[in-house]
Structure formats: C-alpha cells, structure tokens
Write an enzyme that holds these catalytic residues in place. Structure first.
Site, PDB file in Angstrom:
ATOM      1  N   TYR A  68       0.872  -1.244  -0.106  1.00 30.17           N
ATOM      2  CA  TYR A  68      -0.135  -0.169  -0.181  1.00 30.17           C
ATOM      3  C   TYR A  68       1.056   1.150  -0.029  1.00 30.17           C
ATOM      4  O   TYR A  68       0.631   2.299  -0.759  1.00 30.17           O
ATOM      5  CB  TYR A  68      -0.844  -0.071   1.415  1.00 30.17           C
ATOM      6  CG  TYR A  68      -1.635   1.169   1.552  1.00 30.17           C
ATOM      7  CD1 TYR A  68      -2.888   1.679   0.639  1.00 30.17           C
ATOM      8  CD2 TYR A  68      -1.281   2.003   2.599  1.00 30.17           C
ATOM      9  CE1 TYR A  68      -3.372   2.757   1.286  1.00 30.17           C
ATOM     10  CE2 TYR A  68      -2.304   3.173   2.835  1.00 30.17           C
ATOM     11  CZ  TYR A  68      -3.144   3.649   2.121  1.00 30.17           C
ATOM     12  OH  TYR A  68      -3.962   4.673   2.432  1.00 30.17           O
TER      13      TYR A  68
ATOM     14  N   LYS B 226       1.563   4.376  -2.679  1.00 30.01           N
ATOM     15  CA  LYS B 226       1.346   5.658  -2.471  1.00 30.01           C
ATOM     16  C   LYS B 226       2.490   6.611  -2.946  1.00 30.01           C
ATOM     17  O   LYS B 226       2.230   7.589  -3.523  1.00 30.01           O
ATOM     18  CB  LYS B 226       0.980   5.854  -0.954  1.00 30.01           C
ATOM     19  CG  LYS B 226      -0.314   5.252  -0.434  1.00 30.01           C
ATOM     20  CD  LYS B 226      -1.344   6.175  -1.324  1.00 30.01           C
ATOM     21  CE  LYS B 226      -3.125   5.458  -1.166  1.00 30.01           C
ATOM     22  NZ  LYS B 226      -3.813   6.206  -1.858  1.00 30.01           N
TER      23      LYS B 226
HETATM   24  N1  SER Z   1      -5.477   4.369   7.300  1.00 35.19           N
HETATM   25  C1  SER Z   1      -4.491   3.794   6.540  1.00 35.19           C
HETATM   26  C2  SER Z   1      -4.367   2.254   6.773  1.00 35.19           C
HETATM   27  O1  SER Z   1      -4.222   1.990   8.224  1.00 35.19           O
HETATM   28  C3  SER Z   1      -3.514   4.447   6.250  1.00 35.19           C
HETATM   29  O2  SER Z   1      -3.693   5.250   5.120  1.00 35.19           O
HETATM   30  O3  SER Z   1      -3.881   1.483   6.083  1.00 35.19           O
END
Ligand code: SER
Length: 341
Positions: free
Chosen positions: A162, A166
């Site tokens: 993730y 980003k």
């Molecule tokens: N709130 C998100 C997560 O915990 C972080 O961008 O993956």
C-alpha cells in the site's frame, strides 16, 4: 456550480466528502466498484441525501471498475468534471495479503484517471488523490528508523505494498503535473476517523474502539496500548481536500503535502473514550483490551508517530481544527450515535 466526480464513492472518505461537495452546491457524480447499497458509506450517504431532499441520488452513481475498462474515461469525457477525487484503494493490511491486487487497483485506478484527465480538452479537471503516512518507513541507517516528527521532506521508505503504491502514485502524479498534463494534488493523510467503517487498514483499531463504545461493547484492539500514530477527524480531512484542491497553483511548492491532526497512543484513545462516553451512555464503563501478536503491529511500528505539516500551513494556510482528543472524541461519539440512528 462545480462539476465534481468522486471515484471510490462507497468508501470511508467519500461518505463525508460527497455531502460536503453537495452542500457546497456542486453537481456530484459518483463511481464505485459496488452498487451504492452494498458499500460501507451507503448509510451515511443515503441519510444525508434524504435529509437534503434528494432521495434519487443513486441515479448519479455508476457501478464499475475504476482501475480498468471504459467507465472512468467515458464519465470524464462526457461529464467534463472540474474536480476529480480519486479515493479507490486497497488499504495497508488488506494490501499485504493481496499485494498484486493492491498494486493493480491502487496504481491502475490512478493511471487510468490521469490518462483520462489528460485526454480532456481544456479546461481539464484538477485531481485530488489521497496519499498516506504509509509512504514513510524506517530510513536505512537512521537511529530509531524515522525522525519524530516526520515532515514533507523526510525520505520515503515504505514497508507495505500500500505504501509503495502511495509513493509511486505521488511521483506519477507529480510527473503529470510537471509536464503540464494534469493538475494533480495529494495529501499524506494520517489514520482517518468518522462514522463509516474503513476497509482493512492498520489504523482501523481506533475506529473500532469508537464504534464499540457507542454500541456499548468492550473493544478488542489489535495493537499494543503504547502504539502512537497520527490520526485525523474526517471533517478536517475533507476540509484539507477542498482547500488544497481550491488552492492557487502558484502557491504550491510541491504536489504532495503532509497534513497533521493529532497523535494519541492507543491507551490515550481508550481513556478519552472512557471519559466522554459517559455523556451519551450514562453509567457505561468502556473497556478496551489490547491483544498482542497481530501482524498489523509490525506495520504500525514502521509508521510516523507525529507529523509536521509546516509546508501545508505555509503554502495554503492549512490548520487542523481537531488537534486534541478532547476536541475530537465527543464530536465523533455523537456523530457515530446519530448516524447509527
Ligand atoms: N489508514 C490507512 C491504513 O491504515 C493508512 O493510510 O492503511
């Protein structure tokens, strides 16, 4: 009247962003993989639109894949939005279990959106895309991994897929902006809190604590109680999106900005809930148990503890309104109770 397109319209951020755009007088179109009734945000959106006298709002919703196919290019070409908010994403915890899908969805949706906006005749839409504290991770050779606070110029060494999407997305968007193709803007958000459940993030333990308190359940939290992470109440997050999107491009010294809210530990969140839940449920004692050993702890341990948002403050006048638990907790408990009806 601004034409705004929200992609990922069924998720946690959209459930507050769409009402804010509608209240502002925008003509809002929505797209999500799922039909509206099957999304996490449906309850909040339907409640909002009904009270705004617009029960037919789902007619402006398209159920389609944002990461591939013709739906996004067709909507952008036909609706000619002035602002696009691309919120589609697999979050950090789910993304570690499904890294290929996380890469495909997070990068595929951004690429398709950038290309579709680039193909617009002028005036082209501005694109707002959320980044995250997951962009950061331990810097090789840095004692303790990260400075505290972490700021805009802290080097990015994401540890999750993730986070990788980003950072890659920030760079991709900056290239489109630098070459004059798309006016791309991005915010590195902390964990976000509102009345809509997020889907599969590491910071979700905090959302779950607030839901448990309103539902008079004990909460079972998957992080150590001394875990300190940055959070933001959604009204601040929505305002930061609208303010950055509206900002004069001449004032932007960068395309991605850190924004800070508050940085409590899990234990401090529990104590704040215990203090404030008394008002909505007199006599109720909130109990939080912290269960060690969850793989999400490893992710949380690589993230910033506190954030420095000096660049956003300087360039476009950003300032969080909910900067303490005493400011946020009562408002969030009331909001969850009201929206759960
Ligand atoms: N709130 C998100 C997560 O915990 C972080 O961008 O993956």
């Amino acid at each position: 009247m601004t034409r705004s397109l929200v992609i990922g319209a069924g998720g946690q951020i959209a459930s507050d962003l769409i009402p804010a755009l509608h209240r502002r007088g925008d003509e809002v179109r929505m797209l999500d993989l799922l039909p509206p009734e099957r999304t996490n945000g449906f309850r909040a959106l339907d409640g909002y639109f009904r009270s705004a006298g617009d029960p037919g709002w789902t007619k402006r919703w398209t159920a389609a894949d944002a990461a591939k196919g013709s739906a996004v290019p067709e909507i952008i070409a036909g609706f000619r939005p002035q602002e696009v908010y691309l919120l589609t994403a697999l979050l950090s915890a789910v993304g570690e279990g499904k890294p290929g899908l996380c890469l495909d969805v997070n990068m595929g949706s951004l690429r398709l959106c950038l290309e579709s906006i680039d193909a617009m005749p002028a005036p082209k839409a501005r694109l707002l895309w959320p980044s995250s504290i997951a962009a950061f991770g331990p810097i090789p050779g840095h004692p303790g991994g990260l400075p505290d606070p972490v700021g805009d110029d802290t080097p990015c060494f994401p540890t999750t897929m993730y986070g990788v999407t980003k950072v890659a997305g920030e760079l991709l968007g900056a290239w489109y902006a630098r070459t004059g193709r798309v006016d791309f803007r991005s915010l590195r958000f902390p964990g976000l809190l509102n009345a809509t459940p997020p889907g599969g993030g590491t910071t979700d333990f905090a959302n779950e604590m607030y839901f448990a308190a309103v539902e008079r359940r004990p909460s079972r939290d998957f992080l150590r109680e001394d875990t300190r992470l940055p959070f933001m109440y959604m009204p601040d997050a929505v305002r930061s999106m609208l303010e950055l999107t509206a900002a004069d491009p001449a004032r932007l010294s960068r395309r991605t900005y850190v924004v800070a809210g508050l940085s409590p530990s899990a234990r401090e969140i529990a104590a704040s809930i215990a203090k404030h839940v008394e008002r909505i449920h007199p006599g109720h004692r909130f109990e939080a148990a912290f269960l060690p050993g969850d793989p999400r702890q490893k992710i949380a341990d690589t993230w910033p503890r506190t954030l420095d948002d000096a660049c956003a403050r300087r360039d476009w006048g950003w300032r969080a309104q909910y900067a303490t638990l005493d400011a946020m907790t009562p408002a969030l408990l009331d909001e969850i109770r009201a929206k759960q009806g």
